[in-house]
Design an enzyme around this catalytic site. Sequence first.
Site, mmCIF file in Angstrom:
data_model
loop_
_atom_site.group_PDB
_atom_site.id
_atom_site.type_symbol
_atom_site.label_atom_id
_atom_site.label_comp_id
_atom_site.label_asym_id
_atom_site.label_seq_id
_atom_site.Cartn_x
_atom_site.Cartn_y
_atom_site.Cartn_z
ATOM 1 C CE LYS A 25 -2.196 -0.325 3.705
ATOM 2 N NZ LYS A 25 -1.313 -2.296 4.772
ATOM 3 N NE ARG A 100 -4.055 -1.386 9.782
ATOM 4 C CZ ARG A 100 -2.887 -0.784 9.777
ATOM 5 N NH1 ARG A 100 -3.163 0.298 9.252
ATOM 6 N NH2 ARG A 100 -1.361 -1.519 9.391
ATOM 7 N NE ARG A 138 7.730 -3.274 5.731
ATOM 8 C CZ ARG A 138 6.452 -3.202 6.102
ATOM 9 N NH1 ARG A 138 5.702 -2.555 4.616
ATOM 10 N NH2 ARG A 138 5.587 -2.689 7.077
ATOM 11 N NE ARG A 171 6.949 -0.359 10.199
ATOM 12 C CZ ARG A 171 6.280 -0.218 9.163
ATOM 13 N NH1 ARG A 171 6.249 0.839 8.801
ATOM 14 N NH2 ARG A 171 4.940 -0.615 9.846
HETATM 15 P P1 ADP Z 1 1.531 -2.200 7.873
HETATM 16 O O1 ADP Z 1 -0.009 -1.957 6.801
HETATM 17 O O2 ADP Z 1 2.486 -2.489 7.169
HETATM 18 O O3 ADP Z 1 1.211 -2.722 9.223
HETATM 19 P P2 ADP Z 1 1.365 0.436 8.436
HETATM 20 O O4 ADP Z 1 2.317 1.570 9.016
HETATM 21 O O5 ADP Z 1 0.023 1.247 8.670
HETATM 22 O O6 ADP Z 1 1.364 -0.964 8.544
HETATM 23 O O7 ADP Z 1 0.385 0.350 9.950
HETATM 24 C C1 ADP Z 1 1.384 0.017 11.371
HETATM 25 C C2 ADP Z 1 0.692 0.118 13.108
HETATM 26 O O8 ADP Z 1 -0.083 1.007 13.080
HETATM 27 C C3 ADP Z 1 -0.503 -1.052 13.365
HETATM 28 O O9 ADP Z 1 0.246 -2.222 13.019
HETATM 29 C C4 ADP Z 1 -1.252 -0.151 14.751
HETATM 30 O O10 ADP Z 1 -1.020 -0.089 15.644
HETATM 31 C C5 ADP Z 1 -1.406 0.664 14.026
HETATM 32 N N1 ADP Z 1 -2.366 1.982 13.078
HETATM 33 C C6 ADP Z 1 -2.129 2.027 11.189
HETATM 34 N N2 ADP Z 1 -3.373 2.423 10.968
HETATM 35 C C7 ADP Z 1 -4.090 1.964 11.764
HETATM 36 C C8 ADP Z 1 -5.415 2.080 11.996
HETATM 37 N N3 ADP Z 1 -6.122 2.530 10.882
HETATM 38 N N4 ADP Z 1 -6.126 1.373 13.236
HETATM 39 C C9 ADP Z 1 -5.526 1.026 14.241
HETATM 40 N N5 ADP Z 1 -4.614 1.199 14.014
HETATM 41 C C10 ADP Z 1 -3.804 1.605 13.145
#
Ligand code: ADP
Length: 238
Positions: A25, A100, A138, A171
Amino acid sequence: MASDQPERAAAPLALVLLGSPGSGKGTQSKYIVEWLGIPQISTGDMLRDHIRRGTEIGLSIAARMKAGTLVPDELVNALVADRISWPDCKKGFILDGYPRTTAQAQEMMRLLTGIGAEEVVIHLVVDYNVIIARMQGRRVCPKCGTLYNAVSRPPQTEGICDLDGEKLVIRDDDRADVVRERLEQYEERTSPVIDFFRADGRRVFEVDASRERPEAVFARIRALLETVPGFSGKEVLV
Ligand code: ADP
């Protein structure tokens, strides 16, 4: 080109990218930003930024983020509600990592109605084993945030950012046990979002993001967007 044409207020485009962690994404968002000039709204990046700055929000979510569990809906909803009101979102924006949960999806629809935006939902579909392999390789630049991958997008010099020479890091939440947790959270809480949109009569475009290189996946997203009735990249670009 169109600056001397009569103003036609096109509805802002809300491009919603759904897909499990590791589906690409973030990478696809970057291509779309370049193509359409609309901003990427990554809730993950916004939350990490709070942690980095040590804000009250950052302190309240650090443990959850580190463990790979989702942060509370109300918190991300509020962040997104604020962000989409910025002037740079007038023509549209990309939602990367939001919604999400179905509660977030409901709130998103309410927010989009409020600003008259029209959504296009794209689901990046990736095979589970491909995701595991990708996430293990990654690396990220701690300074500029550029993502690399040992297999699909290696830096020119191993372990070093091409753009600013920083040493690349893993990360915190890309470690194996946390990856597993994030994928479980995705299955349990985020995959129902796709059914939510369908049940709501909204079209979800599926794009296979397992096999081809990121540029080829982007080409398909682009072609797909150009077929969406009412969408013309030009409206966003002018
Ligand atoms: P990825 O999509 O690779 O898991 P992100 O950078 O989008 O990584 O998200 C990392 C973390 O941030 C998630 O594991 C969660 O803890 C938090 N997070 C991100 N977006 C949301 C969301 N919309 N709702 C709840 N938690 C979120």
